[in-house]
Design a protein around this motif. Structure first.
Motif, mmCIF file in Angstrom:
data_model
loop_
_atom_site.group_PDB
_atom_site.id
_atom_site.type_symbol
_atom_site.label_atom_id
_atom_site.label_comp_id
_atom_site.label_asym_id
_atom_site.label_seq_id
_atom_site.Cartn_x
_atom_site.Cartn_y
_atom_site.Cartn_z
ATOM 1 N N ASP A 51 0.828 -1.209 -0.158
ATOM 2 C CA ASP A 51 0.206 0.006 0.006
ATOM 3 C C ASP A 51 0.915 1.201 -0.004
ATOM 4 O OD1 ASP A 51 -2.626 -1.033 -0.364
ATOM 5 O OD2 ASP A 51 -2.828 -1.023 1.878
ATOM 6 N N GLY A 52 1.872 1.160 0.791
ATOM 7 C CA GLY A 52 3.025 2.450 0.793
ATOM 8 C C GLY A 52 3.506 2.777 -0.477
ATOM 9 N N ILE A 53 3.960 1.441 -1.371
ATOM 10 C CA ILE A 53 4.522 1.574 -2.531
ATOM 11 C C ILE A 53 3.460 2.421 -3.509
ATOM 12 C CG2 ILE A 53 5.237 0.408 -4.559
ATOM 13 C CD1 ILE A 53 6.502 -1.632 -2.726
ATOM 14 N N PHE A 54 2.209 1.874 -3.534
ATOM 15 C CA PHE A 54 1.281 2.576 -4.317
ATOM 16 C C PHE A 54 0.983 3.717 -3.934
ATOM 17 C CE2 PHE A 54 -0.509 0.356 -7.686
ATOM 18 C CZ PHE A 54 -0.362 -1.261 -7.348
ATOM 19 N N ALA A 55 0.798 4.234 -2.570
ATOM 20 C CA ALA A 55 0.514 5.652 -2.269
ATOM 21 C C ALA A 55 1.520 6.690 -2.461
ATOM 22 C CB ALA A 55 0.234 5.589 -0.621
#
Length: 234
Positions: free
Chosen positions: A162-166
């Motif tokens: 999720d952090g990579i996408f965010a």
């Protein structure tokens, strides 16, 4: 690295918790029988890994911390960049990982997590016109399911991806119809988990992530084909 591992072993042996102080530098030099430069490099490595913090000045020094998913995110993003992996890699991984997470969540979810999951679904349903709330509650839902599996690796992995996408602007859009469909899917997963039905929870999550993956591949193939880059995550 040898000294860093010995420090972590000592933290574990002494049962130290986040916020506890490690010994002063002089004591650690005596304990590990290494030079100041070696010790400081070991401590710096542990700081970058999130295991300790280093506070300068009087009363400062190394303090025990708890690494979180951001450290996994950074390492994972860096490795994926050198593999030349596109963002579709993460979408495919979630299709494989999230259904068994939902199955375990139906068996292991706590009362507190059940409340958080229901709240995320309700809040999304009440704010479908608000994209920011939609994205926030969507992330919260998948995060709670992952941690409710009772498997810390699942929880950390979902937080990391999720952090990579965010951290990246991919241009993915969620029109009103798509948001409503996501809310329906979340409701189905929630109902199955609350009912304690592992088969239904797994199937509902599989249908949800497969549908989302199909939508992304159809509408945003260029975004999924973009290579994951570490600098874009910062």
């Amino acid at each position: 690295m040898i000294i860093a591992r010995r420090i972590i072993a000592e933290i574990d042996r002494r049962g130290l918790q986040p916020g506890d102080r490690l010994p002063a530098e002089k004591l650690m030099l005596d304990e590990y029988q290494v030079g100041r430069g070696t010790l400081r490099e070991a401590l710096r490595y542990l700081e970058l890994s999130g295991a300790i913090s280093l506070k300068p000045g009087p009363g400062g020094g190394p303090t025990v911390e708890k690494p979180d998913a951001s450290h996994l995110m950074n390492s994972l993003g860096l490795v994926l960049q050198f593999e030349g992996a596109p963002f579709s890699t993460i979408v495919e991984a979630r299709v494989g990982l999230e259904p068994p997470m939902a199955r375990l969540a139906a068996e292991r979810i706590t009362d507190e997590q059940r409340v958080l999951l229901a709240e995320s679904v309700a809040k999304m349903g009440e704010n479908l016109r608000d994209l920011e709330v939609f994205l926030e509650t969507n992330k919260a839902f998948h995060d709670v399911v992952a941690w409710a599996s009772g498997n810390a690796l699942f929880g950390l992995l979902i937080d990391a991806v999720d952090g990579i996408f965010a951290g990246v602007t991919l241009g993915v859009e969620y029109p009103a119809q798509r948001r409503a469909r996501v809310h329906e899917a979340h409701t189905a997963v929630l109902d199955a988990i609350v009912a304690g039905d592992p088969d239904a929870a797994e199937e509902a999550m599989r249908a949800h992530v497969l549908e989302l993956a199909t939508y992304l591949r159809k509408k945003f193939p260029d975004a999924l084909a973009k290579p994951i880059t570490w600098d874009a995550m910062l």
